[in-house]
Design a protein around this motif. Sequence first.
Motif, PDB file in Angstrom:
ATOM      1  N   LYS A 151      -8.613  10.174 -35.088  1.00  0.00           N
ATOM      2  CA  LYS A 151      -7.631  11.115 -35.632  1.00  0.00           C
ATOM      3  C   LYS A 151      -7.443  12.349 -34.751  1.00  0.00           C
ATOM      4  O   LYS A 151      -6.571  13.148 -35.012  1.00  0.00           O
ATOM      5  N   ARG A 152      -8.274  12.494 -33.743  1.00  0.00           N
ATOM      6  CA  ARG A 152      -8.177  13.671 -32.892  1.00  0.00           C
ATOM      7  C   ARG A 152      -7.933  13.248 -31.447  1.00  0.00           C
ATOM      8  O   ARG A 152      -8.286  12.147 -31.040  1.00  0.00           O
ATOM      9  N   ASN A 153      -7.354  14.151 -30.703  1.00  0.00           N
ATOM     10  CA  ASN A 153      -7.038  13.868 -29.300  1.00  0.00           C
ATOM     11  C   ASN A 153      -7.434  15.090 -28.467  1.00  0.00           C
ATOM     12  O   ASN A 153      -6.660  16.015 -28.292  1.00  0.00           O
ATOM     13  N   PHE A 154      -8.690  15.081 -28.017  1.00  0.00           N
ATOM     14  CA  PHE A 154      -9.195  16.232 -27.277  1.00  0.00           C
ATOM     15  C   PHE A 154      -8.570  16.294 -25.888  1.00  0.00           C
ATOM     16  O   PHE A 154      -8.281  15.273 -25.266  1.00  0.00           O
TER      17      PHE A 154
ATOM     18  N   ILE B 259      -4.312   8.121 -16.724  1.00  0.00           N
ATOM     19  CA  ILE B 259      -5.535   7.598 -17.337  1.00  0.00           C
ATOM     20  C   ILE B 259      -5.961   6.321 -16.625  1.00  0.00           C
ATOM     21  O   ILE B 259      -7.130   6.137 -16.279  1.00  0.00           O
ATOM     22  N   LEU B 260      -4.997   5.448 -16.390  1.00  0.00           N
ATOM     23  CA  LEU B 260      -5.293   4.195 -15.704  1.00  0.00           C
ATOM     24  C   LEU B 260      -5.671   4.439 -14.247  1.00  0.00           C
ATOM     25  O   LEU B 260      -6.494   3.717 -13.672  1.00  0.00           O
ATOM     26  N   ALA B 261      -5.059   5.463 -13.626  1.00  0.00           N
ATOM     27  CA  ALA B 261      -5.378   5.768 -12.231  1.00  0.00           C
ATOM     28  C   ALA B 261      -6.825   6.240 -12.093  1.00  0.00           C
ATOM     29  O   ALA B 261      -7.573   5.769 -11.220  1.00  0.00           O
ATOM     30  N   TYR B 262      -7.238   7.175 -12.954  1.00  0.00           N
ATOM     31  CA  TYR B 262      -8.629   7.637 -12.904  1.00  0.00           C
ATOM     32  C   TYR B 262      -9.586   6.516 -13.307  1.00  0.00           C
ATOM     33  O   TYR B 262     -10.721   6.445 -12.809  1.00  0.00           O
TER      34      TYR B 262
ATOM     35  N   LEU C 249     -14.669   4.824 -24.213  1.00  0.00           N
ATOM     36  CA  LEU C 249     -14.093   5.999 -24.871  1.00  0.00           C
ATOM     37  C   LEU C 249     -12.647   6.225 -24.435  1.00  0.00           C
ATOM     38  O   LEU C 249     -11.751   6.379 -25.272  1.00  0.00           O
ATOM     39  N   TYR C 250     -12.405   6.257 -23.116  1.00  0.00           N
ATOM     40  CA  TYR C 250     -11.031   6.559 -22.706  1.00  0.00           C
ATOM     41  C   TYR C 250     -10.086   5.384 -22.934  1.00  0.00           C
ATOM     42  O   TYR C 250      -8.892   5.573 -23.128  1.00  0.00           O
TER      43      TYR C 250
ATOM     44  N   ALA D 282     -10.662  10.574 -16.618  1.00  0.00           N
ATOM     45  CA  ALA D 282      -9.787   9.715 -17.426  1.00  0.00           C
ATOM     46  C   ALA D 282      -9.902  10.033 -18.911  1.00  0.00           C
ATOM     47  O   ALA D 282      -8.953   9.847 -19.675  1.00  0.00           O
ATOM     48  N   LEU D 283     -11.061  10.549 -19.314  1.00  0.00           N
ATOM     49  CA  LEU D 283     -11.325  10.772 -20.732  1.00  0.00           C
ATOM     50  C   LEU D 283     -10.411  11.827 -21.336  1.00  0.00           C
ATOM     51  O   LEU D 283     -10.097  11.775 -22.528  1.00  0.00           O
ATOM     52  N   MET D 284      -9.947  12.781 -20.530  1.00  0.00           N
ATOM     53  CA  MET D 284      -9.155  13.882 -21.073  1.00  0.00           C
ATOM     54  C   MET D 284      -7.722  13.933 -20.538  1.00  0.00           C
ATOM     55  O   MET D 284      -7.030  14.926 -20.745  1.00  0.00           O
TER      56      MET D 284
END
Length: 566
Positions: A453-456, A226-229, A361-362, A217-219
């Motif tokens: 500010k970042r989206n890995f 994201i919600l599924a994981y 985090l996610y 979900a984190l990436m």
Amino acid sequence: MVDIGFNIDNQVALMILIVSLVSFLVHVYSTGYMAGDSGIARYFGMLGFFTFSMLGLVVASNLLVIFIFWELVGFSSYMLIGHWRERPQAATAARRAFVINRVGDAGFLVGLMVLWAFQGSLNISALQQSESFSWQTFAALSLFCGIIGKSAQFPLQTWLPDAMEGPTPISALIHAATMVAAGVFLLARVNFLFTATALDVVVVVGAITALMGSISALMQTDLKKILAYSTISQLGFMMIAHGVGSSAAAMLHLFSHAFFKACLFLSAGAIIHSVHQAQYHGQVHVDLQDIRNLGGLRKKMPFTFIMFLISGGALAGLPLFSGFLSKDAILEGIFTWKGTGFSWRWLILLSAFAVSLLTVLYTFRLINGAFGGEERATRSLALEEPPIVMRVSMLLLAMGSGWFVLSANPFDYSGWVYQQLHAGKDFHIGWMPIISAVWVLFAFAVAYALFRKRNFTSPFLTQGFYWDKVLNFLIGRPTVQLSAITQNMDKKWIDGFIHFGAHVQVTVAHLTGWFDTFIVDGIANGVAATARTVGSFTRSFQGGKIQLYIFWAILAIIIFLIWILF
């Protein structure tokens, strides 16, 4: 003989409340979300059938009856996930969900056979009162196979993210409050069947699932995936609670998860619905669910933003939200279960805290990616809040994400819900809520530093550890190859042998037919013809004419004289 009956206790009553309430709100929400859909009658028909099947599963008192409703839930979810059948991705996702669940259900069926063979009953009350037996661990783990499939646990978790191809209200109902929760509920019903070894397996599977789900979900970049994981991870958390002997804590988290995760899905659906409507009128087309295309939506959709904040806070386990209390109950159960000496159980506790941190985090990344910063691809779109009928459902579910739903004390999970579920001794660790709160706040600070500010992104994690590819390599491809070999063997050898045998039989049939016609029938017909000829000849002696009698008499005398003379 199978007893068909119904059982209502505190656990069942809680599930009836969850299923009925969330299903009702999803029905209301769907009237706005699915307005104008060409298959709306089929949609609501299957939605009602799904709710009926889930309620039947909840109240059934016999494992065989539960299995019947279990399969009906699987069928109705297959129809709902593939509602937009004209989309190839939806059809594929529906088939995957159906097939993978059948793999787990095969184990469920084996477990039922073992229980019937050794106990002679599938009634839950009768099984609870019976003595243990030699194959109990095997029976329990067989039932757990069905739970693994339905609740998307390792290694059968891959169908759940794909199922996001269905309508978003279905994602909220099936993947937050009902279908995937069926496995957690069933495990609570049959927990007495699980031996210590079986419970250890449950703990390990739950821990692996929770870690894989939260890391994946984190990436992710897809809003719904994201919600599924996240759902996969939270279900793994509940499995850990069951395995450590805290079924009440697992059901408490199931209760809180139903509300905040359904609210998150419906809020995500509000974004998708609003962007879709704006695209339709503005003739601008972007990926509706990619958070990299969103951003800044808090300005145009403040209500949805607040709903996301409330339900996201509950998911992250922030203080003053229901998720904080239910996760605290699970963490206390794990801490008590691990014992005082160092063992592998400490790894489970550490993994639980790691999952808690990753959840923050996610969740932060999701909300910040969709609502924070400046608008990206949606800048030129005139976005509006969803219709009031959709907002009412979101608001009620968000209210269910507050701590007061579980307990009057925002730092004590043993409120009215837990008291209705708990039947054993209490295990309260006074400092665990403090540790949990500090840990969550630390995770929030880490998330702010990493994702403000970042989206890995990571293809490895975006693809869920490439677990689909691993399963395809280990199971899918060998299965296809084996099927090709068996098909070739079937065509060349088995079918060839059958066809050869058929040809031999046809040839023998022709020979026996010829023999019957020309030999058997020929002899019979020849004898009959000879008898007929002799009869006709001898009958000619009895014609009744004097001249004929004199002729035959003279002929006989002549023959006799010739024979004597010569």
